[in-house]
Write a protein that holds these residues in place. Structure first.
Motif, PDB file in Angstrom:
ATOM      1  N   UNK A 160     -17.304  -1.561  -5.143  1.00 54.87           N
ATOM      2  CA  UNK A 160     -18.396  -1.075  -4.332  1.00 54.87           C
ATOM      3  C   UNK A 160     -18.282  -1.647  -2.905  1.00 54.87           C
ATOM      4  N   UNK A 161     -17.612  -2.814  -2.838  1.00 52.35           N
ATOM      5  CA  UNK A 161     -17.475  -3.476  -1.541  1.00 52.35           C
ATOM      6  C   UNK A 161     -16.444  -2.781  -0.649  1.00 52.35           C
ATOM      7  N   UNK A 162     -15.751  -1.788  -1.202  1.00 53.40           N
ATOM      8  CA  UNK A 162     -14.685  -1.132  -0.455  1.00 53.40           C
ATOM      9  C   UNK A 162     -15.194  -0.531   0.861  1.00 53.40           C
ATOM     10  N   UNK A 163     -16.356   0.111   0.768  1.00 56.27           N
ATOM     11  CA  UNK A 163     -16.925   0.743   1.956  1.00 56.27           C
ATOM     12  C   UNK A 163     -17.131  -0.259   3.083  1.00 56.27           C
ATOM     13  N   UNK A 164     -17.663  -1.418   2.730  1.00 61.14           N
ATOM     14  CA  UNK A 164     -17.902  -2.461   3.719  1.00 61.14           C
ATOM     15  C   UNK A 164     -16.585  -2.912   4.347  1.00 61.14           C
ATOM     16  N   UNK A 165     -15.588  -3.130   3.490  1.00 57.07           N
ATOM     17  CA  UNK A 165     -14.292  -3.576   3.982  1.00 57.07           C
ATOM     18  C   UNK A 165     -13.661  -2.545   4.917  1.00 57.07           C
TER      19      UNK A 165
ATOM     20  N   UNK B 132      -3.754  -4.515  -5.610  1.00 58.48           N
ATOM     21  CA  UNK B 132      -5.000  -5.157  -5.237  1.00 58.48           C
ATOM     22  C   UNK B 132      -4.843  -6.514  -4.585  1.00 58.48           C
ATOM     23  N   UNK B 133      -3.922  -7.326  -5.162  1.00 53.87           N
ATOM     24  CA  UNK B 133      -3.815  -8.697  -4.637  1.00 53.87           C
ATOM     25  C   UNK B 133      -3.158  -8.746  -3.262  1.00 53.87           C
ATOM     26  N   UNK B 134      -2.618  -7.616  -2.813  1.00 52.22           N
ATOM     27  CA  UNK B 134      -2.007  -7.611  -1.484  1.00 52.22           C
ATOM     28  C   UNK B 134      -3.054  -7.682  -0.372  1.00 52.22           C
ATOM     29  N   UNK B 135      -4.311  -7.640  -0.777  1.00 48.02           N
ATOM     30  CA  UNK B 135      -5.367  -7.583   0.232  1.00 48.02           C
ATOM     31  C   UNK B 135      -5.577  -8.913   0.949  1.00 48.02           C
ATOM     32  N   UNK B 136      -5.083  -9.988   0.364  1.00 44.57           N
ATOM     33  CA  UNK B 136      -5.402 -11.304   0.925  1.00 44.57           C
ATOM     34  C   UNK B 136      -5.142 -11.487   2.427  1.00 44.57           C
TER      35      UNK B 136
ATOM     36  N   UNK C 255      -6.336  -2.469  13.492  1.00 42.48           N
ATOM     37  CA  UNK C 255      -7.030  -1.237  13.105  1.00 42.48           C
ATOM     38  C   UNK C 255      -6.234   0.036  13.386  1.00 42.48           C
ATOM     39  N   UNK C 256      -5.532   0.101  14.527  1.00 39.83           N
ATOM     40  CA  UNK C 256      -4.754   1.308  14.824  1.00 39.83           C
ATOM     41  C   UNK C 256      -3.733   1.581  13.733  1.00 39.83           C
ATOM     42  N   UNK C 257      -3.024   0.513  13.311  1.00 44.66           N
ATOM     43  CA  UNK C 257      -1.984   0.685  12.295  1.00 44.66           C
ATOM     44  C   UNK C 257      -2.620   0.995  10.945  1.00 44.66           C
ATOM     45  N   UNK C 258      -3.682   0.260  10.629  1.00 46.27           N
ATOM     46  CA  UNK C 258      -4.350   0.452   9.341  1.00 46.27           C
ATOM     47  C   UNK C 258      -4.857   1.884   9.169  1.00 46.27           C
ATOM     48  N   UNK C 259      -5.463   2.431  10.223  1.00 43.97           N
ATOM     49  CA  UNK C 259      -6.009   3.785  10.134  1.00 43.97           C
ATOM     50  C   UNK C 259      -4.894   4.803   9.886  1.00 43.97           C
ATOM     51  N   UNK C 260      -3.794   4.658  10.632  1.00 41.88           N
ATOM     52  CA  UNK C 260      -2.662   5.586  10.458  1.00 41.88           C
ATOM     53  C   UNK C 260      -2.106   5.521   9.039  1.00 41.88           C
ATOM     54  N   UNK C 261      -1.868   4.280   8.573  1.00 36.24           N
ATOM     55  CA  UNK C 261      -1.252   4.122   7.251  1.00 36.24           C
ATOM     56  C   UNK C 261      -2.182   4.644   6.160  1.00 36.24           C
ATOM     57  N   UNK C 262      -3.482   4.371   6.329  1.00 37.03           N
ATOM     58  CA  UNK C 262      -4.425   4.827   5.309  1.00 37.03           C
ATOM     59  C   UNK C 262      -4.429   6.346   5.216  1.00 37.03           C
ATOM     60  N   UNK C 263      -4.351   7.003   6.378  1.00 32.90           N
ATOM     61  CA  UNK C 263      -4.332   8.469   6.381  1.00 32.90           C
ATOM     62  C   UNK C 263      -3.096   8.997   5.653  1.00 32.90           C
ATOM     63  N   UNK C 264      -1.957   8.319   5.850  1.00 30.15           N
ATOM     64  CA  UNK C 264      -0.755   8.838   5.192  1.00 30.15           C
ATOM     65  C   UNK C 264      -0.761   8.524   3.701  1.00 30.15           C
ATOM     66  N   UNK C 265      -1.424   7.423   3.321  1.00 27.25           N
ATOM     67  CA  UNK C 265      -1.530   7.094   1.895  1.00 27.25           C
ATOM     68  C   UNK C 265      -2.371   8.115   1.152  1.00 27.25           C
ATOM     69  N   UNK C 266      -3.378   8.658   1.849  1.00 28.97           N
ATOM     70  CA  UNK C 266      -4.260   9.630   1.218  1.00 28.97           C
ATOM     71  C   UNK C 266      -3.482  10.872   0.786  1.00 28.97           C
TER      72      UNK C 266
ATOM     73  N   UNK D 109      -0.396  -3.913   4.737  1.00 30.50           N
ATOM     74  CA  UNK D 109      -0.873  -4.505   3.480  1.00 30.50           C
ATOM     75  C   UNK D 109      -2.343  -4.175   3.262  1.00 30.50           C
ATOM     76  N   UNK D 110      -3.120  -4.240   4.347  1.00 30.92           N
ATOM     77  CA  UNK D 110      -4.549  -3.941   4.247  1.00 30.92           C
ATOM     78  C   UNK D 110      -4.787  -2.512   3.794  1.00 30.92           C
ATOM     79  N   UNK D 111      -4.085  -1.567   4.405  1.00 29.37           N
ATOM     80  CA  UNK D 111      -4.291  -0.155   4.066  1.00 29.37           C
ATOM     81  C   UNK D 111      -3.903   0.111   2.620  1.00 29.37           C
ATOM     82  N   UNK D 112      -2.749  -0.437   2.211  1.00 25.59           N
ATOM     83  CA  UNK D 112      -2.260  -0.206   0.851  1.00 25.59           C
ATOM     84  C   UNK D 112      -3.231  -0.788  -0.172  1.00 25.59           C
ATOM     85  N   UNK D 113      -3.687  -2.029   0.083  1.00 20.17           N
ATOM     86  CA  UNK D 113      -4.564  -2.648  -0.914  1.00 20.17           C
ATOM     87  C   UNK D 113      -5.961  -2.032  -0.894  1.00 20.17           C
ATOM     88  N   UNK D 114      -6.427  -1.627   0.301  1.00 18.61           N
ATOM     89  CA  UNK D 114      -7.755  -1.003   0.367  1.00 18.61           C
ATOM     90  C   UNK D 114      -7.778   0.297  -0.421  1.00 18.61           C
TER      91      UNK D 114
END
Lengths: 279, 274
Positions: free
Chosen positions: A95-100, B5-9, A145-156, A84-89
């Protein structure tokens, strides 16, 4: 294209030597699981006595069970949060995306020992009883983080127009997520979870800070035994675990190459049925 | 993909509660004195001032020195390994890289324990040396044994990123360099080494981070008296019970690591832009 220069004998010998060094401790672990004597000093004779003892050792089996439960649960929870984190990020354009994103990989950059003591202090402050629950929460800190990094890479690599199309055709955002995005990132979720599971099964540094007096996982068991001398039962257990994972890997790769061949066959059939364009 | 977006919670809550707040907690501990509560505390620099004592300064210097040496050895041994692997056929490369990772599937502690038994005074290596009349050499509980453990454990973290960037390299560039008259040494330094830089940076960062903060391996292979930053933090939290000083050490270590990673990334970016 010209073939690259092959390795010389000396270079291959170097390769072999480094592999020898890397496998030396592994070989020792496996060898001494079959040793008759409890002492590590020399190999006194082949025996399966430690394997037999292992299955009768209820404390060891309990530790194995704890490790497996902990690994599976923390992976399952982390897979949900991480995906969920990777998809929503990747959907955010703030602008806060970088921080997150920085926070997302922070647990992998901060040394384990610091994470361990930070979590200990935190749970102590919250007055959470140390045990399975604190271990589970603690393990998600480095599994997510391990899962998030993998998923984010595949989303790209994913085509964003796919979900837009689904939305245009009237799918709710949940439906679009479940029907389009999730199936596409599933391989990444699986490989990330596998990595996280391996990390959870092997973690000792964070666990010894937050496990409490009563619960013990496999790595903690090894850690406490090292001070008094490790029984070869643990060698036997780790040899079995290595054998199981190697078998799983072999089955998986056979399955995959089989599938690849099938695809290739289908491709060839497709190509054969098409009219030859060069003519 | 705006609709997600709202899935970020759930992720936001997780990272706030389990990453941000706990990390702020050590900053809080580091700047306060013992016996303080969240509501009644007094600000102090005392915990940081204690670093200037020679004992602690030496521990930090030694940790960074050992981390540096470990990283250097891993790079010196690992780069050629990754390079030679990258010259095999694609299928053989997959197998060799798999072989690099398999030792990591055996519990790290157990592998370290195996090294303890290999290196001990009546261990296997010394038995062999004894047969060759080279006499027992005392290796355990020294810098050497700690280095062996660190290098062997962290080597894959150096090899894999370097191999990945060597694979991505466009091989025709090498031919171009050769055609333009560069000799093999020049081609290596000007093309291969430069293009593998992202992998080298990644590997160096990983190994250094792991080595400088390791505490189980030095504890086992270096003995109870062997003190690195990791061991110092552990002893402050577990045996001494001075959480405030422990937090101050952790904070300094974390800040140094995060800053050096940032610098490495910047350097990497600059080099790529060149």
């Amino acid at each position: 294209m010209k073939q690259m220069r092959a390795n010389t004998k000396l270079q291959n010998a170097y390769l072999a030597f480094l592999f020898f060094l890397m496998y030396l401790p592994v070989a020792i672990v496996i060898l001494f699981s079959f040793n008759e004597s409890k002492l590590y000093v020399s190999f006194s004779g082949f025996s399966l006595v430690w394997y037999e003892k292992l299955f009768r050792d209820s404390a060891m089996m309990e530790a194995l069970k704890n490790s497996l439960i902990l690994g599976i649960l923390s992976c399952a929870v982390s897979a949900v949060i991480g995906t969920l984190g990777a998809v929503s990020l990747s959907a955010l354009k703030l602008r806060s995306k970088g921080v997150l994103e920085y926070i997302a990989i922070l647990p992998l950059m901060v040394p384990e020992i610091i994470l361990g003591m930070v979590l200990m202090a935190f749970f102590y402050m919250l007055k959470l009883p140390f045990g399975m629950l604190t271990l589970l929460i603690g393990h998600t800190v480095f599994c997510v983080p391990y899962i998030l990094v993998e998923v984010k890479a595949s989303l790209a690599l994913m085509d964003p127009s796919l979900t837009e199309a689904a939305r245009d055709l009237g799918a709710s955002s949940w439906r679009a997520f479940l029907d389009i995005t999730l199936p596409l990132v599933m391989p990444a979720v699986a490989s990330g979870s596998l990595l996280a599971f391996a990390m959870s099964m092997d973690d000792v540094v964070i666990s010894i800070f937050i496990n409490g007096p009563r619960i013990s996982t496999l790595p903690i068991k090894v850690y406490t035994q090292i001070k008094t001398g490790v029984t070869p039962e643990i060698n036997a257990l780790c040899t079995i675990m290595l054998a199981v994972s190697l078998t799983a890997l072999a089955v998986f790769s056979i399955f995959r190459s089989h599938k690849k061949e099938e695809n290739r066959d289908e491709e060839q059939i497709d190509r054969a049925s098409e009219p030859d364009q060069e003519l | 993909m705006k609709q997600y977006r709202h899935l970020i919670r759930p992720y936001l809550i997780w990272s706030l509660v389990l990453v941000v707040i706990p990390l702020f907690l050590i900053v809080f501990y580091a700047f306060t004195e013992e016996g303080n509560e969240v509501l009644t505390f007094s600000f102090t620099w005392k915990n940081f001032a204690r670093f200037l004592e020679a004992t602690y300064l030496n521990v930090i210097l030694k940790s960074f020195w050992l981390g540096f040496i470990t990283t250097a050895i891993c790079l010196l041994l690992g780069y050629p390994l990754a390079y030679f692997i990258s010259r095999f056929s694609e299928k053989a490369q997959d197998t060799l890289i798999l072989l690099v990772t398999i030792p990591m599937w055996i519990n790290m502690l157990l592998r370290t324990y195996a090294w303890m038994n290999l290196l001990s005074d009546n261990g296997i290596i010394n038995q062999l040396l004894g047969r060759l009349n080279l006499g027992p050499v005392s290796m355990m509980y020294t810098d050497f044994s700690v280095l062996v453990g660190l290098v062997c454990n962290f080597m894959p973290f150096m090899i894999i990123p370097i191999h990945t960037s060597l694979c991505k390299m466009d091989k025709s560039l090498l031919e171009a360099a050769m055609d333009l008259g560069a000799n093999r040494v020049q081609t290596f330094w000007k093309v291969t080494w430069k293009l593998s830089m992202p992998g080298v940076v990644n590997g160096v960062m990983m190994v250094f981070l792991l080595a400088v903060s390791s505490f189980v391996i030095p504890k086992l292979l270096g003995g109870g008296q062997y003190m690195l930053i990791g061991n110092l933090i552990e002893s402050q939290f577990i045996s001494v019970g001075d959480w405030n000083f422990g937090s101050a050490i952790s904070m300094i270590l974390a800040v140094i690591i995060l800053i050096s990673m940032r610098l490495m990334q910047k350097m990497d970016k600059l080099q790529q832009e060149e």
